[in-house]
Write a protein that holds these residues in place. Structure first.
Motif, PDB file in Angstrom:
ATOM      1  N   VAL B 348       0.843  -1.193   0.000  1.00  0.00           N
ATOM      2  CA  VAL B 348       0.000   0.000   0.000  1.00  0.00           C
ATOM      3  C   VAL B 348       0.888   1.256   0.000  1.00  0.00           C
ATOM      4  N   ILE B 349       1.944   1.231   0.821  1.00  0.00           N
ATOM      5  CA  ILE B 349       2.845   2.383   0.871  1.00  0.00           C
ATOM      6  C   ILE B 349       3.556   2.538  -0.478  1.00  0.00           C
ATOM      7  N   HIS B 350       3.968   1.413  -1.024  1.00  0.00           N
ATOM      8  CA  HIS B 350       4.647   1.428  -2.309  1.00  0.00           C
ATOM      9  C   HIS B 350       3.753   2.067  -3.388  1.00  0.00           C
ATOM     10  N   ILE B 351       2.501   1.621  -3.425  1.00  0.00           N
ATOM     11  CA  ILE B 351       1.569   2.155  -4.417  1.00  0.00           C
ATOM     12  C   ILE B 351       1.341   3.647  -4.171  1.00  0.00           C
ATOM     13  N   SER B 352       1.206   4.015  -2.876  1.00  0.00           N
ATOM     14  CA  SER B 352       0.977   5.426  -2.549  1.00  0.00           C
ATOM     15  C   SER B 352       2.166   6.283  -2.964  1.00  0.00           C
ATOM     16  N   LEU B 353       3.370   5.755  -2.768  1.00  0.00           N
ATOM     17  CA  LEU B 353       4.570   6.505  -3.148  1.00  0.00           C
ATOM     18  C   LEU B 353       4.574   6.789  -4.640  1.00  0.00           C
ATOM     19  N   GLN B 354       4.102   5.811  -5.404  1.00  0.00           N
ATOM     20  CA  GLN B 354       4.092   6.010  -6.852  1.00  0.00           C
ATOM     21  C   GLN B 354       3.057   7.032  -7.282  1.00  0.00           C
ATOM     22  N   LYS B 355       2.054   7.227  -6.427  1.00  0.00           N
ATOM     23  CA  LYS B 355       1.046   8.227  -6.753  1.00  0.00           C
ATOM     24  C   LYS B 355       1.549   9.643  -6.468  1.00  0.00           C
ATOM     25  N   MET B 356       2.636   9.754  -5.686  1.00  0.00           N
ATOM     26  CA  MET B 356       3.173  11.075  -5.375  1.00  0.00           C
ATOM     27  C   MET B 356       3.896  11.601  -6.616  1.00  0.00           C
ATOM     28  N   LYS B 357       3.894  12.924  -6.758  1.00  0.00           N
ATOM     29  CA  LYS B 357       4.476  13.493  -7.976  1.00  0.00           C
ATOM     30  C   LYS B 357       5.991  13.388  -7.961  1.00  0.00           C
ATOM     31  N   THR B 358       6.587  13.497  -6.762  1.00  0.00           N
ATOM     32  CA  THR B 358       8.041  13.448  -6.665  1.00  0.00           C
ATOM     33  C   THR B 358       8.448  12.390  -5.643  1.00  0.00           C
ATOM     34  N   TYR B 403       4.940  17.207   2.500  1.00  0.00           N
ATOM     35  CA  TYR B 403       5.089  16.081   1.594  1.00  0.00           C
ATOM     36  C   TYR B 403       4.680  14.783   2.295  1.00  0.00           C
ATOM     37  N   PHE B 404       5.234  14.601   3.507  1.00  0.00           N
ATOM     38  CA  PHE B 404       4.981  13.324   4.177  1.00  0.00           C
ATOM     39  C   PHE B 404       3.548  13.218   4.701  1.00  0.00           C
ATOM     40  N   LEU B 405       2.965  14.354   5.039  1.00  0.00           N
ATOM     41  CA  LEU B 405       1.555  14.314   5.457  1.00  0.00           C
ATOM     42  C   LEU B 405       0.673  13.880   4.291  1.00  0.00           C
ATOM     43  N   ASN B 406       1.015  14.421   3.139  1.00  0.00           N
ATOM     44  CA  ASN B 406       0.290  14.066   1.931  1.00  0.00           C
ATOM     45  C   ASN B 406       0.377  12.581   1.643  1.00  0.00           C
ATOM     46  N   LEU B 407       1.609  12.080   1.736  1.00  0.00           N
ATOM     47  CA  LEU B 407       1.848  10.657   1.519  1.00  0.00           C
ATOM     48  C   LEU B 407       1.040   9.850   2.540  1.00  0.00           C
TER      49      LEU B 407
END
Lengths: 216, 639
Positions: B348-358, B403-407
């Protein structure tokens, strides 16, 4: 109007409405009727602003009948440009609209003696009461529940986390994963409030028996 | 009258059969007749032999379990868009199955009186309904229509011709990775690595002509027989063994055994003369059987969408149930299940990281707290988590935090989707108070340790059971070191948390009878968590902190370690370790039985033997509390 103005001066629709409250509410929670309500207004000033639309739906025993909803738009004399951005209701859009007095009468017929549920209810109820006052009528007689207050009840009581003073309808929609597509239309907000209310009841039931008394 | 809610219902329904076959006007009218029904988890929609309702149902949100309560066989799960309760529409009989909300659900009840005329005038719709009713696959074309091959590597293909209902249709991957015959071996291998797959199909003019698997690479290339620059044609297995796509699990297994191969190519008509539509590996078959943790892990790691992980978590529950039935040791069960849950969270974290722009601006670590942190979470419960990121210069702190709150928001939402409830106390990394830089965390921890009021003690008791779920271990180690250093400096903190550990309500009364809850929904139930498990967990935490042991957050492992460190108390600690495991097993079994967290136990439903077993564990609870009370002189200081 004199202090002694008696109820007999009131129009018959009000008397019909008031008469409903002579009966006692059922003790059986499943039989209770809830009317979930939201109003869109020209602004937040109780005295200056007016109701633009009323959206409401009925819940009984966890069921909402789609054909039984109320969706009224009110013809406006007053118009506030700033809030158009919020609710998107223009003064002269083509939707069918009615006079405020007609809207209030329809609302009273719809709501009857049901328990009213709204998010930050005091505002919506206040607006309707002001409209009633303009018609020379007393305040609403219904029991009112506020989903904002109910939500706070479900949060864990501890000093660790200071609950926010206010939780917006958006906060609740996020917490309960409810789609916000129709946010800021009266009926859309009423629906979001209704789903949140049903989910809140489940949460509250975990802690205590569901009775009207425990919700107030 | 048409209204906004009926419009939304129509918008939803038109995506699913048979409503997609209706014309818009009819659907609009029908939608106005719908009732919206809210069902809380585990509530019954209709039971077996109940008189037919005047409507059938479509799942809007949540999931419904259809089962035969007499034989205890689960017939089906219905997800979003699935229809159920069709019996009254087709035959005037009572229901043959029970429908129960597996999750909290919202259903659309479609009145049969309004729907019947539509089916009568539209043969497509009535065909669909009869077929879906008869074949017991509630939605013969639903899945195919909904998911296109690009979207989902895993796909349940409920082939409508399947008559043998006891043989499940097989899940196969529709995402075919292929290359031409003149590709170099190296390039093909890179493709396989990139897509994390064990085979690649060789196609010529869209038709499958050969296949290369990991085994081919090992046997033919790594041995030196072929160079990595030669073409794939030189090493591929050819011709390929092809089958039609409508296969059951059993058929697929037989085909693999018969041909001694690990991959089946599924083509349109089952021969090599039509394009490939899917590929089925031994791994897919194993996933379908759902009895092997290794394959589930693999499937989770390949998931590209949160929704797929949710599906896989169902297999984890099947696995857990099986383990408990086979009486496999609790320590082992919880290791495996925690590992699987961890993998889900990581993905889930991996997928979420990929959704982040940077990519993340600095290193970070995702911490699992509470029961998840202790590796004792077998059933789905609340999520408790936190995030720590590496220190940044003061001026960069706000944007880094953002950034991390968004993630974190993305991750907690994803976790919620796969079945972890939001923490009711908001102890989640999406809360700005739980998403901090290393330095901020250190300050916070120091504050808790130096000012140990009841809140600080409770905070630290939740927080100090953390374990790494994702990211940099070194950040965690620095935090642990900081905790031990501070505790050494302010030993009074230990007394306070020892006192906290003694605050739990006692499990038994003066006459050794069970103490049950006095009011609420769980009136007369026994609260296993706060009366039995938590005292053991709390005690273990105090003791392990006083020994400055890093990196063990699991309760029975803590007791085992303590037994090693204090040989004179060995017996007691081992008893506690055993008691924790026994209680957790109890809780898990109860949870599976009632599809809840298993926290509250109905004593009436227990056998005499089970009650005895429970009571035996209470002895350990009592003794460990005595040890703590004496060792940390709680009464002297706080009394």
């Amino acid at each position: 109007m004199s202090f002694f103005s008696t109820s007999s001066n009131h129009p018959s629709f009000w008397l019909d409405y008031a008469n409903l409250f002579k009966q006692k509410k059922s003790k059986n929670f499943e039989e209770l009727v809830f009317v979930v309500l939201d109003t869109e207004t020209t602004g937040f000033d109780k005295f200056q602003d007016r109701i633009l639309s009323i959206g409401a739906l009925k819940i009984q025993n966890n069921i909402i009948q789609v054909h039984e909803v109320l969706d009224i738009y009110i013809r406006q004399e007053k118009f506030n440009k700033e809030t158009v951005a919020v609710h998107g209701i223009l003064k002269n859009s083509k939707r069918k609209r009615v006079e405020e007095t007609v809207a209030i009468q329809q609302f009273l017929e719809y709501v009857g003696d049901a328990i009213i549920v709204a998010h930050h209810a005091s505002f919506d109820i206040g607006m309707i009461n002001m409209a009633l006052k303009r018609m020379g009528l007393p305040k609403l007689k219904n029991i009112v529940l506020d989903t904002g207050t109910l939500y706070k009840k479900t949060l864990i009581k501890s000093y660790l986390v200071q609950p926010q003073q206010h939780y917006t309808l958006d906060d609740l929609a996020d917490k309960f994963a409810i789609s916000k597509k129709d946010r800021h239309t009266a009926l859309g907000d009423a629906y979001i409030t209704a789903v949140a209310f049903l989910k809140l009841l489940t949460k509250i039931k975990e802690k205590k028996e569901l009775t009207l008394k425990n919700l107030r | 009258m048409k209204n906004l809610i009926s419009e939304r219902i129509a918008d939803f329904l038109k995506n699913y059969p048979p409503f997609n076959l209706m014309d818009d006007k009819l659907l609009d009218t029908l939608s106005q007749e719908v009732s919206i029904v809210y069902k809380e988890k585990n509530s019954v929609v209709f039971s077996m032999d109940e008189n037919p309702h005047p409507n059938f149902y479509v799942v809007h949100k949540g999931a419904i379990e259809l089962s035969n309560t007499k034989t205890n066989v689960i017939a089906d799960f219905c997800d979003e868009g699935d229809i159920f309760g069709l019996r009254p529409l087709i035959a005037k009989e009572n229901y043959r199955l029970e429908a129960k909300a597996y999750e909290e659900s919202i259903l659309y009840a479609i009145p049969i009186a309004s729907f019947k005329p539509i089916t009568d005038s539209n043969p497509d719709i009535s065909n669909f309904l009869t077929e879906s009713f008869a074949s017991n696959t509630r939605n013969p074309y639903n899945k195919k229509a909904k998911i296109t091959p690009q979207e989902s590597p895993y796909n349940i293909d409920t082939g409508k011709d399947i008559i043998l209902t006891d043989f499940q249709p097989v899940r196969y991957s529709k995402r075919i990775v292929s290359c031409g015959p003149r590709y170099s071996i190296q390039k093909a291998a890179q493709q396989m690595t990139k897509n994390r797959i064990g085979s690649i199909l060789i196609c010529e003019k869209d038709l499958p002509i050969g296949i290369i698997t990991d085994k081919d690479l090992r046997n033919k290339v790594v041995t030196g027989n072929h160079s990595i620059t030669s073409s794939v044609k030189t090493i591929m297995s050819s011709p390929v063994v092809t089958y039609p796509k409508k296969m059951t699990i059993t058929q697929a297994q037989m085909a693999m055994m018969k041909n001694d191969i690990s991959h089946l190519i599924l083509t349109e008509d089952g021969t090599v003369n039509t394009p490939a539509v899917g590929i089925l590996s031994k791994n897919d078959v194993m996933v379908s059987l759902g009895d092997n943790p290794a394959v589930i892990v693999k499937a989770i790691k390949r998931a590209r969408k949160i929704k797929q992980i949710k599906e896989l978590r169902k297999s984890i529950m099947v696995l857990l149930k099986g383990y408990l039935e086979q009486n496999i040791p609790m320590a082992l069960i919880s290791k495996i299940i925690s590992e699987l849950n961890d993998t889900c969270i990581k993905q889930v974290i991996h997928i979420s990281l990929q959704k982040m722009k940077t990519p993340p601006p600095v290193k970070f670590a995702w911490l699992a707290l509470g029961s998840q942190g202790r590796g004792e979470q077998l059933l789905h419960t609340d999520q408790d988590n936190a995030l720590v990121f590496d220190d940044v210069p003061e001026d960069l702190l706000p944007e880094t935090t953002d950034y991390f709150l968004n993630l974190s928001k993305k991750v907690t939402k994803g976790l919620n989707k796969i079945g972890y409830e939001y923490c009711p106390a908001d102890m989640m990394a999406s809360n700005p108070k739980w998403c901090l830089s290393l330095k901020e965390w250190k300050n916070k921890i120091s504050y808790w340790i130096i000012n140990p009021g009841p809140n600080q003690v409770l905070m630290s008791s939740i927080f100090f059971d953390y374990s790494l779920a994702y990211g940099e271990r070194s950040l965690l180690d620095q935090m642990s070191d900081h905790i031990f250093k501070s505790v050494k400096k302010y030993p009074i903190f230990l007394v306070h948390i020892a006192n906290g550990a003694l605050q739990n309500p006692s499990p038994t009364g003066f006459f050794r009878q069970f103490l049950v809850e006095q009011d609420g929904q769980h009136k007369d139930f026994f609260d296993l968590k706060s009366r039995a498990l938590r005292p053991l967990i709390d005690a273990a935490r105090v003791l392990i902190l006083s020994h400055s042991i890093k990196g063990i957050s699991n309760t029975w492992e803590r007791y085992e370690k303590l037994a090693e460190l204090e040989p004179n108390n060995q017996d007691l600690y081992l008893a506690c370790s055993y008691a924790t495991k026994a209680l957790l097993k109890f809780r898990t079994k109860q949870g599976i039985l009632h599809n809840d967290s298993g926290r509250y136990i109905e004593l009436e439903a227990l056998t005499k033997e089970e009650k005895m077993k429970l009571k035996r564990t209470f002895k350990a609870v009592k003794e460990i509390q005595d040890v703590i009370s004496i060792r940390f002189k709680v009464s002297n200081i706080l009394g």
